[in-house]
Motif scaffolding. Structure first.
Motif: not given
Length: 684
Positions: A480-496
């Motif tokens: 993914x691009x930098x904006x999507x990879x760094x955004x917390x909405x789709x990041x690792x926090x969403x899975x945890x």
């Protein structure tokens, strides 16, 4: 020589003959002689004055008799004449087809032109020529008007037959999409045969090969819909399984399988074989009872673990064959109105055999056939869905390119089943709309509507289940691009932060359907919608807050049928997320996670011995001495303390006696003596 050959020699065509001599009031005998037709037999000809221009002397019989009521004797005579005429016409037609194919085509064309000019020609001439147009089996053609009425009646009958929904012969549309007039879970018999799908892919010659002559040598053939019996299978005999109709409510019929006393005894032996943890015991049981269903299911799992996929699939097909032979005469696979209760242990084997069979079909490359079996399982209990095939039906629909069926299922069941709350439907339905928008044969209006629905639904799916995006891109090897990879909405926090139940659903979907998202066109369509969702998140849209609230309230714990589906699917990503209370208990392939509210019709008798209660020392001596039993005989008064103490003393005495026997039987072998202790041998 036939009449067509005579006309061809004279250079005449059908419909160009002049009026017969009979119509001019002359004797038809010379005309018949010239045409090569035999004179009428005395007493056998038609009533009334003979008419010329008729090639077959029996064609005028029904036409003349339709004007008035014949007598009983005349009806029998005309019937015999009509049968003779039919036989003669069929023999003559076969000779004509073998000799003059081209003339037949020319004659049919002239017959059609003759029908168009029938109003300008004489009615009698048209009547004499019409019956020779096709076959000579039609007997009720008096004139052109009468013939038109008969054709209309035949067309009405054909239209009525087309309206009748025959489960096995109902047509499909060109794209293979189920028409809207049929029930949603309509099952077609021809789609239950994987060979039909393989023939469409590779051709009949590549699929069948040299199987056709072998099938002719079969000594027993029984037509089945679910599977075809093979020559390698044992001869089928009644196993003791029957199906009974319980009741009918609101047009829905409820059935159940029943086990007779003989089958129950075999079932008890099977349970003993399973507890022995030795597959050879199941093999021995199948040698005596080759169509015991639960043994076939359990042994199929053993073969699959040993990488023998062909044998595992063959055992599942044999189990389906055994169950289909026990069907009730009223039980229908295609109507969608027959129900089976999964809470009854006798019915579970049918559900599990169908599910395992469709999994083999999907791996074999027959997604359309697997989808049909999936619809069949869902139709057996659509309300409870004991195997939770709703988590699988979207994937099979996409693989089989049955996009219209998937969208129709979502539209009809969303109101009362909340399918959008399942991650698989939330993402698969917009993907189906996207594929529909890419079909160029569809009108532009439908394609634009499909694009709009796909865009709206994929954004709602990303908002509701943000934890799906990153694992999906990871499985597709997309960075993914930098904006999507760094955004917390789709990041690792969403899975945890998501609950374990939701984690199981998302892991199951990503592990199963990630291959469908690898298409570059799909990724190009997904990218702008991901950025649009991020814009809505940054703007604190109300939809984002509402979706977060739903995730916290719902998905607290998964129902038992979802656990059962994950176990049967054997998806590594989802199996690793199962809770401890599921993984800690033993799971049997013939009945994984049985319902807690089972309806038991018969129970297994209590076993006479309980080896699980023995001590470790007792099990050790049993391994050395198989006949040793510390507990001795069966205790009839085990609750009595005195009896327990006496049994303990007897057990100790037997233990000491067994140890004495073991020590007495031990023999020490003396080392071999060397006659030459000096050892003069050479050391090389």
């Amino acid at each position: 020589m036939s009449r067509r050959a005579l006309r061809r020699l004279r250079g005449e065509q059908r419909g160009q003959e002049g009026p017969g001599l009979g119509e001019l009031g002359l004797d038809p005998g010379p005309e018949r002689a010239r045409d090569g037709g035999p004179p009428p037999a005395p007493g056998k000809g038609p009533r009334g004055p003979p008419r010329a221009g008729v090639s077959n002397r029996f064609e005028l019989i029904p036409a003349e008799e339709s004007e008035d009521e014949p007598a009983a004797g005349e009806e029998q005579q005309d019937t015999r004449l009509s049968q003779q005429d039919t036989a003669a016409g069929s023999q003559e037609g076969s000779r004509d087809r073998s000799k003059e194919g081209a003339v037949a085509e020319e004659t049919d064309g002239d017959g059609q032109r003759e029908g168009q000019e029938a109003e300008q020609q004489d009615r009698t001439l048209a009547t004499s020529n019409k019956p020779r147009k096709k076959k000579k089996k039609r007997k009720t053609k008096k004139n052109s008007a009468g013939e038109t009425v008969e054709d209309n009646d035949l067309e009405d009958i054909d239209s009525l037959l087309e309206r009748i929904e025959d489960p096995g012969l109902a047509p499909q549309s060109q794209g293979g999409v189920t028409t809207d007039s049929r029930p949603l879970l309509y099952v077609e018999h021809r789609n239950l045969n994987p060979e039909n799908e393989l023939k469409r892919y590779f051709g009949a010659r590549a699929v069948l090969g040299d199987q056709r002559p072998r099938q002719r040598q079969r000594q027993y053939v029984r037509s089945m819909w679910l599977t075809a019996p093979k020559n390698t299978w044992p001869r089928y005999s009644k196993t003791g399984i029957t199906m009974q109709l319980l009741d009918t409510r609101r047009g829905v019929q409820h059935f159940t399988f029943e086990h007779h006393r003989e089958y129950q005894q075999v079932q008890f032996k099977f349970l003993d074989a399973v507890e022995s943890m030795d597959p050879n015991n199941i093999v021995l049981l199948l040698q005596m009872n080759p169509y015991h269903v639960d043994s076939l299911l359990q042994l199929s799992d053993v073969c699959r673990m040993q990488e023998d996929q062909e044998m595992a699939r063959d055992l599942i097909e044999r189990a389906l064959y055994s169950l289909e032979c026990a069907f009730h005469p009223v039980f229908s696979l295609t109507s969608g109105t027959c129900r089976l209760d999964y809470r009854r242990p006798e019915n579970r084997a049918f559900f599990l055999a169908l599910f395992k069979h469709l999994m083999f079909l999907e791996k074999r490359g027959c997604p359309r056939t697997a989808l049909e079996f999936c619809k069949l399982i869902l139709s057996l209990d659509p309300e409870n869905d004991p195997l939770c095939v709703l988590l699988l039906i979207d994937f099979l629909s996409l693989r089989a390119r049955e996009y219209t069926f998937l969208t129709r299922l979502f539209q009809e069941w969303e109101s009362h089943r909340n399918l959008s709350q399942l991650p698989n439907f939330a993402f698969s339905v917009p993907l189906a709309y996207f594929f529909l928008s890419q079909q160029e044969e569809r009108p532009e209006l439908e394609r634009s509507q499909a694009r709009e629905r796909a865009a709206r639904l994929i954004q709602l799916a990303l908002i509701m289940f943000p934890s799906v995006l990153m694992p999906l891109l990871d499985h597709c090897s997309v960075q993914p691009d930098a904006r999507v990879a760094s955004h917390p909405f789709f990041g690792l926090n969403a899975q945890i932060s998501q609950s374990p139940a939701l984690n199981q659903l998302t892991s199951l979907y990503v592990g199963r359907t990630h291959a469908l998202w690898k298409d570059p066109a799909v990724m190009a369509w997904l990218e702008p919608h991901v950025h649009e969702v991020l814009r809505m998140v940054e703007a604190q849209d109300a939809l984002v807050q509402e979706a977060e609230h739903k995730r916290k309230i719902r998905y607290q714990s998964a129902p038992r049928n979802i656990y059962r589906h994950i176990i049967l699917s054997e998806m590594k990503e989802a199996t690793a997320a199962l809770p401890l209370e599921v993984t800690s208990q033993p799971v049997m392939g013939f009945d994984p996670l049985p319902p807690l509210d089972s309806v038991v019709s018969y129970t297994r008798p209590e076993r006479t011995s309980h080896p699980s209660n023995e001590s470790t020392l007792s099990l050790f001596f049993r391994s050395l001495l198989p006949n040793f039993n510390l507990q001795g005989d069966i205790r009839h008064d085990g609750d009595d303390e005195a009896g327990a103490a006496q049994d303990l003393n007897q057990g100790v005495n037997r233990l000491m006696a067994a140890m004495r026997d073991m020590l007495a039987n031990i023999q020490f072998q003396e080392p071999p003596r060397d006659d030459n202790p000096e050892g003069d041998g050479d050391w090389d």
